[in-house]
Design a protein around this motif. Structure first.
Motif, short mmCIF file in Angstrom:
data_model
loop_
_atom_site.label_atom_id
_atom_site.label_comp_id
_atom_site.label_asym_id
_atom_site.label_seq_id
_atom_site.Cartn_x
_atom_site.Cartn_y
_atom_site.Cartn_z
N ARG A 76 0.78 -1.20 -0.03
CA ARG A 76 -0.12 -0.16 -0.14
C ARG A 76 0.61 1.23 -0.02
O ARG A 76 0.44 2.18 -0.54
N ARG A 77 1.91 1.18 0.56
CA ARG A 77 3.13 2.47 0.54
C ARG A 77 3.34 2.88 -1.03
O ARG A 77 3.45 3.92 -0.89
N GLY A 78 3.17 1.92 -1.73
CA GLY A 78 3.60 2.15 -3.22
C GLY A 78 2.36 2.95 -3.93
O GLY A 78 2.64 3.15 -5.07
N GLY A 79 1.19 2.97 -3.30
CA GLY A 79 0.20 4.03 -4.16
C GLY A 79 -0.90 3.04 -4.03
O GLY A 79 -2.11 3.55 -4.83
N ARG A 80 -0.84 1.64 -3.88
CA ARG A 80 -2.21 0.99 -4.36
C ARG A 80 -2.86 1.06 -2.96
O ARG A 80 -2.60 0.75 -1.77
N ARG A 81 -4.39 1.37 -3.08
CA ARG A 81 -5.11 1.49 -1.78
C ARG A 81 -5.99 0.47 -1.68
O ARG A 81 -6.08 0.00 -0.30
N CYS A 98 15.49 4.94 6.57
CA CYS A 98 16.54 5.39 5.75
C CYS A 98 15.89 6.58 4.77
O CYS A 98 14.87 6.32 4.10
N PRO A 99 16.76 7.68 4.77
CA PRO A 99 16.27 9.06 4.21
C PRO A 99 16.76 8.98 2.75
O PRO A 99 16.38 9.77 2.08
N CYS A 100 17.37 7.87 2.13
CA CYS A 100 17.78 8.16 0.75
C CYS A 100 16.61 8.29 -0.28
O CYS A 100 15.48 7.66 -0.07
N PRO A 101 16.74 8.75 -1.19
CA PRO A 101 15.69 9.02 -2.43
C PRO A 101 15.17 7.77 -2.86
O PRO A 101 14.08 7.62 -3.34
N GLY A 102 15.90 6.62 -2.97
CA GLY A 102 15.34 5.40 -3.41
C GLY A 102 14.59 4.68 -2.38
O GLY A 102 13.73 3.79 -2.64
N CYS A 103 14.64 4.81 -1.01
CA CYS A 103 13.76 4.31 -0.20
C CYS A 103 12.76 5.24 0.46
O CYS A 103 11.68 4.67 0.84
N LEU A 104 12.83 6.44 0.38
CA LEU A 104 11.86 7.49 0.99
C LEU A 104 11.66 8.48 -0.31
O LEU A 104 12.44 9.33 -0.50
N ARG A 105 10.52 8.40 -1.08
CA ARG A 105 10.07 8.90 -2.09
C ARG A 105 9.57 10.43 -1.35
O ARG A 105 8.85 10.64 -0.59
N GLY A 133 6.96 13.50 -1.27
CA GLY A 133 5.46 13.49 -1.14
C GLY A 133 4.85 12.09 -0.36
O GLY A 133 3.63 12.21 -0.10
N GLU A 134 5.69 11.47 -0.04
CA GLU A 134 5.25 9.97 0.78
C GLU A 134 5.14 10.81 2.15
O GLU A 134 5.67 11.62 2.77
N TYR A 135 4.07 10.15 3.03
CA TYR A 135 3.35 10.56 4.21
C TYR A 135 4.57 10.52 5.25
O TYR A 135 5.52 9.44 4.97
N GLY A 136 5.02 11.73 5.69
CA GLY A 136 6.06 12.07 6.84
C GLY A 136 7.30 11.88 6.12
O GLY A 136 8.24 12.07 6.99
N SER A 137 7.63 11.98 4.93
CA SER A 137 8.99 12.09 4.41
C SER A 137 9.74 13.28 4.83
O SER A 137 10.70 13.32 4.84
N ALA A 138 8.92 14.55 4.58
CA ALA A 138 9.85 15.84 5.00
C ALA A 138 10.32 15.69 6.48
O ALA A 138 11.47 15.91 6.77
#
Length: 166
Positions: free
Chosen positions: A54-59, A141-148, A150-155
């Motif tokens: 679900r984290r990948g956008g599938r609801r 992991c805060p790298c762009p590959g693991c944490l996209r 716009g993802e919830y809580g990413s900032a």
């Protein structure tokens, strides 16, 4: 015949009932196929990947239950580790016999035909773990590959990582 389940988006149900599950995932060797898990007595272990998918956008997710011949070769192992090739019945027994089966996955290196499908059903929305098993208490992991972006809580995670010097 061993019973397996594959989690996918509810948007694909019509296509799956008509033509089966396409082999669009890539295994560790680069072959196309389908990720799945055997149906176990524990609902949580059987559907453990639902929350992460679900984290990948599938609801809205559905489970596609299908049968494989007991002697069909599949790859089985923990996520991110080396897999071994076993017959499907032995792979199901390996996962069922584990003390902690979280993080296991089975990879079938072919498409699943419509005639092999046993049923398509809805799944519980909050089953499974996020990121990886035993992720609680570990900083993501805060790298762009693991944490996209716009993802919830990413900032907030990126700001905390910068203050820690990552």
């Amino acid at each position: 015949m061993t019973l397996f389940t594959h989690l996918t988006s509810a948007d694909d149900v019509r296509s799956i009932r008509r033509a089966g599950v396409r082999a669009r995932s890539r295994g560790y060797e680069g072959t196309a196929g389908v990720f799945c898990l055997p149906i176990l007595p524990s609902y949580q272990l059987t559907h453990q990947w639902g929350r992460e998918l679900r984290r990948g956008g599938r609801r809205t997710m559905v489970a596609v239950d299908f049968r494989l011949p007991d002697d069909e070769p599949v790859s089985v192992g923990r996520y991110g580790r080396a897999h071994q090739e076993l017959p499907s019945a032995e792979a199901a027994a390996l996962i069922a016999g584990c003390e902690d089966a979280r993080g296991y996955e089975v990879f079938v290196s072919r498409a699943i035909g419509a005639k092999e499908i046993h049923r398509v059903r809805g799944v519980n929305r909050v089953t499974g773990w996020r990121y990886m098993p035993d992720a609680h208490g570990r900083f993501p992991c805060p790298c762009p590959g693991c944490l996209r972006r716009g993802e919830y809580g990413s900032a907030k995670i990126r700001q905390a990582a910068e203050s820690r010097g990552y």
